[in-house]
Scaffold this motif. Structure first.
Motif, short mmCIF file in Angstrom:
data_model
loop_
_atom_site.label_atom_id
_atom_site.label_comp_id
_atom_site.label_asym_id
_atom_site.label_seq_id
_atom_site.Cartn_x
_atom_site.Cartn_y
_atom_site.Cartn_z
N GLY A 180 -129.64 9.82 -45.60
CA GLY A 180 -129.41 11.13 -44.67
C GLY A 180 -130.57 11.35 -44.06
N ASP A 181 -131.79 11.25 -44.50
CA ASP A 181 -133.16 11.81 -44.03
C ASP A 181 -133.47 10.62 -43.11
OD1 ASP A 181 -133.25 14.13 -45.50
OD2 ASP A 181 -134.37 13.11 -47.15
N VAL A 182 -133.35 9.36 -43.66
CA VAL A 182 -133.79 8.14 -42.40
C VAL A 182 -132.84 8.60 -41.14
CG1 VAL A 182 -133.56 5.74 -42.00
CG2 VAL A 182 -134.50 6.79 -44.22
N GLU A 183 -131.55 8.65 -41.23
CA GLU A 183 -130.82 8.80 -40.28
C GLU A 183 -130.87 10.22 -39.23
OE1 GLU A 183 -126.86 6.13 -41.70
OE2 GLU A 183 -126.81 8.10 -41.51
N LYS A 184 -131.25 11.01 -39.77
CA LYS A 184 -131.74 12.39 -39.47
C LYS A 184 -133.06 12.01 -38.46
CE LYS A 184 -132.21 17.25 -40.21
NZ LYS A 184 -132.34 18.56 -41.18
N LEU A 185 -133.91 11.47 -38.97
CA LEU A 185 -134.97 11.04 -38.25
C LEU A 185 -134.78 10.28 -37.01
CD1 LEU A 185 -137.51 10.39 -40.97
CD2 LEU A 185 -138.10 12.03 -39.21
N LEU A 186 -133.77 9.20 -37.15
CA LEU A 186 -133.45 8.58 -35.92
C LEU A 186 -133.13 9.17 -34.95
CD1 LEU A 186 -132.05 5.42 -37.70
CD2 LEU A 186 -134.29 5.83 -37.04
N VAL A 187 -132.12 10.31 -35.18
CA VAL A 187 -131.57 10.96 -34.18
C VAL A 187 -132.46 11.83 -33.58
CG1 VAL A 187 -129.50 12.69 -34.01
CG2 VAL A 187 -129.03 10.85 -35.49
N GLU A 213 -135.57 11.48 -33.09
CA GLU A 213 -136.23 10.51 -32.43
C GLU A 213 -135.58 10.00 -31.09
OE1 GLU A 213 -139.54 9.51 -32.17
OE2 GLU A 213 -139.66 10.95 -34.00
N GLY A 214 -134.32 10.29 -30.93
CA GLY A 214 -133.57 10.18 -29.51
C GLY A 214 -132.48 9.24 -29.60
N ILE A 215 -132.24 8.38 -30.71
CA ILE A 215 -131.44 7.57 -30.92
C ILE A 215 -129.91 7.84 -31.10
CG2 ILE A 215 -130.62 5.44 -32.55
CD1 ILE A 215 -133.57 4.90 -32.87
N VAL A 216 -129.04 7.66 -30.44
CA VAL A 216 -127.50 7.93 -30.57
C VAL A 216 -127.07 7.06 -31.45
CG1 VAL A 216 -125.41 8.23 -29.41
CG2 VAL A 216 -127.48 8.81 -28.08
N LEU A 217 -126.46 7.60 -32.63
CA LEU A 217 -126.03 6.84 -33.74
C LEU A 217 -124.76 7.10 -33.94
CD1 LEU A 217 -126.44 5.14 -36.19
CD2 LEU A 217 -127.38 7.36 -37.48
N MET A 218 -123.91 6.10 -34.04
CA MET A 218 -122.55 6.07 -34.35
C MET A 218 -122.21 5.22 -35.36
SD MET A 218 -120.64 5.82 -30.67
CE MET A 218 -121.49 6.74 -29.10
N LYS A 219 -121.31 5.71 -36.47
CA LYS A 219 -121.06 4.82 -37.54
C LYS A 219 -119.56 4.92 -37.90
CE LYS A 219 -123.23 7.79 -40.56
NZ LYS A 219 -123.87 8.22 -41.65
N ILE A 220 -119.17 3.66 -37.75
CA ILE A 220 -117.69 3.17 -37.74
C ILE A 220 -117.39 2.42 -39.10
CG2 ILE A 220 -115.70 2.26 -36.56
CD1 ILE A 220 -117.44 2.75 -33.78
N PHE A 221 -116.37 2.83 -39.65
CA PHE A 221 -115.84 1.99 -40.78
C PHE A 221 -114.36 1.54 -40.76
CE2 PHE A 221 -113.92 1.31 -45.04
CZ PHE A 221 -115.14 0.77 -45.62
N LEU A 222 -114.15 0.28 -40.70
CA LEU A 222 -112.80 -0.23 -40.55
C LEU A 222 -112.16 -0.54 -41.99
CD1 LEU A 222 -113.49 -2.87 -37.65
CD2 LEU A 222 -113.05 -0.47 -37.30
N ASP A 223 -111.26 0.01 -42.17
CA ASP A 223 -110.39 -0.05 -43.44
C ASP A 223 -109.08 -0.88 -43.22
OD1 ASP A 223 -110.21 0.35 -46.19
OD2 ASP A 223 -110.13 2.36 -46.00
N ILE A 224 -108.70 -1.70 -44.37
CA ILE A 224 -107.43 -2.18 -44.12
C ILE A 224 -106.55 -2.12 -45.53
CG2 ILE A 224 -107.90 -3.87 -42.32
CD1 ILE A 224 -108.52 -6.07 -44.54
N SER A 225 -105.65 -2.20 -45.44
CA SER A 225 -104.62 -2.19 -46.64
C SER A 225 -104.91 -3.66 -47.44
CB SER A 225 -103.22 -2.00 -46.42
OG SER A 225 -102.57 -3.19 -45.63
N LYS A 226 -104.58 -3.28 -49.01
CA LYS A 226 -104.66 -4.29 -49.65
C LYS A 226 -103.87 -5.83 -49.21
CE LYS A 226 -105.26 -5.51 -54.63
NZ LYS A 226 -105.25 -5.11 -55.78
#
Length: 273
Positions: A156-163, A165-178
């Motif tokens: 969380g602290d690492v990503e907070k620093l990146l943001v 510093e001006g980096i636009v950060l998007m995190k996407i998780f693709l889930d599927i059924s078994k």
């Protein structure tokens, strides 16, 4: 068996003509044709919008980092490849790091990822990322409990620093059924052109389904923040998934207004924060 004559083939000019011919010959149903054409229309429109977004990022000297995580066979690579299809190849990178070397294993965990962060005017996609330590590594015992705990505390602290510093950060998780994962893994194993996608860990994905689920839910809930929220998309339908991912990227870059936007399917799209 459908029979094609020379006149049929001479009438083909565009890719749509091929699909129309297949409907005419009874090879595919008209409804399926409509769905395919609608998908291609949306896909092409959004790909051009992503090129516009990339141009905006270049002109603004901005930086975009898109982290794409997901279950095995969820379609991460295919989704990324559609998103970058019309982008300027000089100004984007897809980063899919291999197993860490012996020397990298002795470094601070984030170190080998930091050097791949986007430069000014650049878009970077992480096809899997530092979140390996949140899910894959603990599932298979590739990290200790202490290492996993330290990661969850630091990320969380690492990503907070990146943001910051001006980096636009998007995190996407693709889930599927078994059942869908089982189907896709079986298709990969049976198709010579896709069998290379099957790795040693993929073969255990179904066996360790519950372990994956535990760490996935924990990761999404514990590492989603206001600065860097997770977006969870149910990816059983590959085409819908690609459209939704591109829509999300286009709709969440500060200062950019897409001209084209496909309706978001709320049934497969969930923001976690």
């Amino acid at each position: 068996m459908a029979v094609f004559d020379l006149k049929d083939l001479e009438s083909i000019v565009y890719s749509d003509d091929i699909l129309s011919l297949l409907v005419k010959k009874g090879i595919i149903k008209e409804q399926k044709l409509r769905e395919q054409l609608a998908y291609e229309k949306d896909l092409h429109a959004l790909q051009f919008e992503l090129l516009r977004l990339q141009t905006h990022i270049i002109n603004a000297n901005a930086r975009l980092l898109v982290i794409v995580e997901g279950r095995d066979a969820a379609g991460k690579g295919g989704t990324i490849s559609r998103a970058i299809a019309k982008m300027n190849p000089k100004k984007y990178r897809v980063v899919a790091l291999p197993k860490p070397t012996e020397n990298e294993q002795k470094q601070w965990y984030f170190q080998r990822y930091i050097k791949h962060l986007p430069q000014e005017g650049e878009v970077v996609f992480f096809d899997r990322s530092w979140y390996n330590r949140a899910v894959v590594e603990p599932v298979f015992g590739f990290c200790s409990k202490e290492q996993h705990k330290a990661f969850m505390k630091q990320v969380g602290d690492v990503e907070k620093l990146l943001v910051k510093e001006g980096i636009v950060l998007m995190k996407i998780f693709l889930d599927i059924s078994k059942p869908e994962q089982e189907k896709r893994l079986r298709e990969r194993a049976e198709d010579p052109e896709k069998s290379w996608k099957i790795g040693g860990l993929d073969e255990q994905a179904l066996e360790k389904w519950d372990d994956y689920s535990y760490y996935i839910d924990r990761m999404l809930n514990k590492t989603s923040s206001k600065d860097a929220p997770w977006i969870r998309i149910t990816a059983d339908d590959k085409k819908k998934t690609r459209i939704q991912v591109m829509n999300y990227i286009l709709g969440h870059f500060p200062g950019f207004k897409p001209k084209t936007k496909v309706q978001v399917d709320k049934t497969i799209f969930k923001k976690i924060d």
